[in-house]
Design a protein around this motif. Structure first.
Motif, mmCIF file in Angstrom:
data_model
loop_
_atom_site.group_PDB
_atom_site.id
_atom_site.type_symbol
_atom_site.label_atom_id
_atom_site.label_comp_id
_atom_site.label_asym_id
_atom_site.label_seq_id
_atom_site.Cartn_x
_atom_site.Cartn_y
_atom_site.Cartn_z
ATOM 1 N N VAL A 1 0.834 -1.208 0.000
ATOM 2 C CA VAL A 1 0.000 0.000 0.000
ATOM 3 C C VAL A 1 0.869 1.259 0.000
ATOM 4 C CG1 VAL A 1 -1.583 1.366 1.445
ATOM 5 C CG2 VAL A 1 -2.041 -1.054 1.035
ATOM 6 N N LEU A 2 1.986 1.224 0.730
ATOM 7 C CA LEU A 2 2.857 2.398 0.864
ATOM 8 C C LEU A 2 3.976 2.468 -0.174
ATOM 9 C CD1 LEU A 2 3.163 2.417 4.742
ATOM 10 C CD2 LEU A 2 1.952 4.102 3.331
ATOM 11 N N ALA A 3 4.089 1.479 -1.039
ATOM 12 C CA ALA A 3 5.232 1.385 -1.956
ATOM 13 C C ALA A 3 5.470 2.649 -2.772
ATOM 14 C CB ALA A 3 5.069 0.178 -2.874
ATOM 15 N N GLY A 4 4.447 3.328 -3.193
ATOM 16 C CA GLY A 4 4.615 4.528 -4.013
ATOM 17 C C GLY A 4 4.667 5.810 -3.217
ATOM 18 N N SER A 5 4.795 5.720 -1.905
ATOM 19 C CA SER A 5 4.701 6.913 -1.054
ATOM 20 C C SER A 5 5.983 7.252 -0.303
ATOM 21 C CB SER A 5 3.567 6.719 -0.036
ATOM 22 O OG SER A 5 2.333 6.548 -0.688
ATOM 23 N N GLY B 1 8.409 -7.066 3.279
ATOM 24 C CA GLY B 1 7.210 -6.593 3.968
ATOM 25 C C GLY B 1 7.534 -5.619 5.079
ATOM 26 N N THR B 2 8.529 -4.750 4.837
ATOM 27 C CA THR B 2 8.918 -3.790 5.860
ATOM 28 C C THR B 2 8.769 -2.357 5.354
ATOM 29 O OG1 THR B 2 11.241 -3.873 5.171
ATOM 30 C CG2 THR B 2 10.562 -5.372 6.941
ATOM 31 N N VAL B 3 8.496 -1.490 6.302
ATOM 32 C CA VAL B 3 8.443 -0.051 6.031
ATOM 33 C C VAL B 3 9.300 0.641 7.070
ATOM 34 C CG1 VAL B 3 6.167 -0.117 4.950
ATOM 35 C CG2 VAL B 3 6.337 0.225 7.399
ATOM 36 N N THR B 4 9.913 1.755 6.678
ATOM 37 C CA THR B 4 10.774 2.497 7.589
ATOM 38 C C THR B 4 10.295 3.934 7.663
ATOM 39 O OG1 THR B 4 12.642 1.119 6.928
ATOM 40 C CG2 THR B 4 13.152 3.170 8.096
ATOM 41 N N LEU C 1 7.814 8.626 5.582
ATOM 42 C CA LEU C 1 8.116 7.284 5.113
ATOM 43 C C LEU C 1 9.472 7.324 4.415
ATOM 44 C CD1 LEU C 1 7.263 4.340 4.672
ATOM 45 C CD2 LEU C 1 6.115 5.086 2.580
ATOM 46 N N GLU C 2 10.456 6.664 5.016
ATOM 47 C CA GLU C 2 11.833 6.685 4.513
ATOM 48 C C GLU C 2 12.115 5.554 3.522
ATOM 49 O OE1 GLU C 2 14.312 9.012 5.432
ATOM 50 O OE2 GLU C 2 12.622 10.086 6.279
ATOM 51 N N GLY D 1 8.923 9.113 1.026
ATOM 52 C CA GLY D 1 9.109 10.558 1.122
ATOM 53 C C GLY D 1 7.873 11.298 1.610
ATOM 54 N N ALA D 2 6.722 10.622 1.599
ATOM 55 C CA ALA D 2 5.481 11.252 2.055
ATOM 56 C C ALA D 2 5.472 11.372 3.575
ATOM 57 C CB ALA D 2 4.269 10.438 1.596
ATOM 58 N N GLU D 3 4.727 12.353 4.061
ATOM 59 C CA GLU D 3 4.594 12.578 5.502
ATOM 60 C C GLU D 3 3.194 12.196 5.951
ATOM 61 O OE1 GLU D 3 5.709 16.617 6.305
ATOM 62 O OE2 GLU D 3 7.699 16.343 5.414
#
Length: 106
Positions: free
Chosen positions: A36-40, A98-101, A90-91, A42-44
């Protein structure tokens, strides 16, 4: 007779199965959040700190955050007070793992 003897093992087997089920469920959720966040990157996002963990031997302090939109639960390095509204960026996203930073802003 065998079935009755196996009953003693049943609680441990059920506990083990429940742990495995929880792990699989968390992995599916993590993977979905990453996609879901793959294209985001740099987004806040606005988030709320719901818990703080770590800080022990060789474990950094991490804050668990909840983002409302999109619905995401993640950990961010650093400590903020539980219940605090925070802004995060989102860094990075790793869809294979399956990780987000995220990183705290401000």
């Amino acid at each position: 007779m065998f079935a009755l003897e196996a009953l003693d093992e049943l609680p441990d087997l059920m506990r083990s199965a429940g742990s495995r089920e929880s792990g699989i469920e968390r992995a599916v959720i993590d993977m979905t959040e990453a996609f879901v966040l793959a294209g985001s990157v740099g987004a806040e996002f606005d988030a709320v700190v719901v818990s703080v963990r770590g800080g022990g031997e060789n474990r950094p302090v991490r804050s668990e955050i909840h983002i409302a939109e999109p619905a995401v639960v993640a950990f961010v390095d650093g400590e903020r007070e539980v219940g605090t509204r925070v802004r995060v960026r989102l860094e990075g996203v790793d869809t294979a793992e399956g990780t987000v930073t995220f990183a705290f802003l401000g």
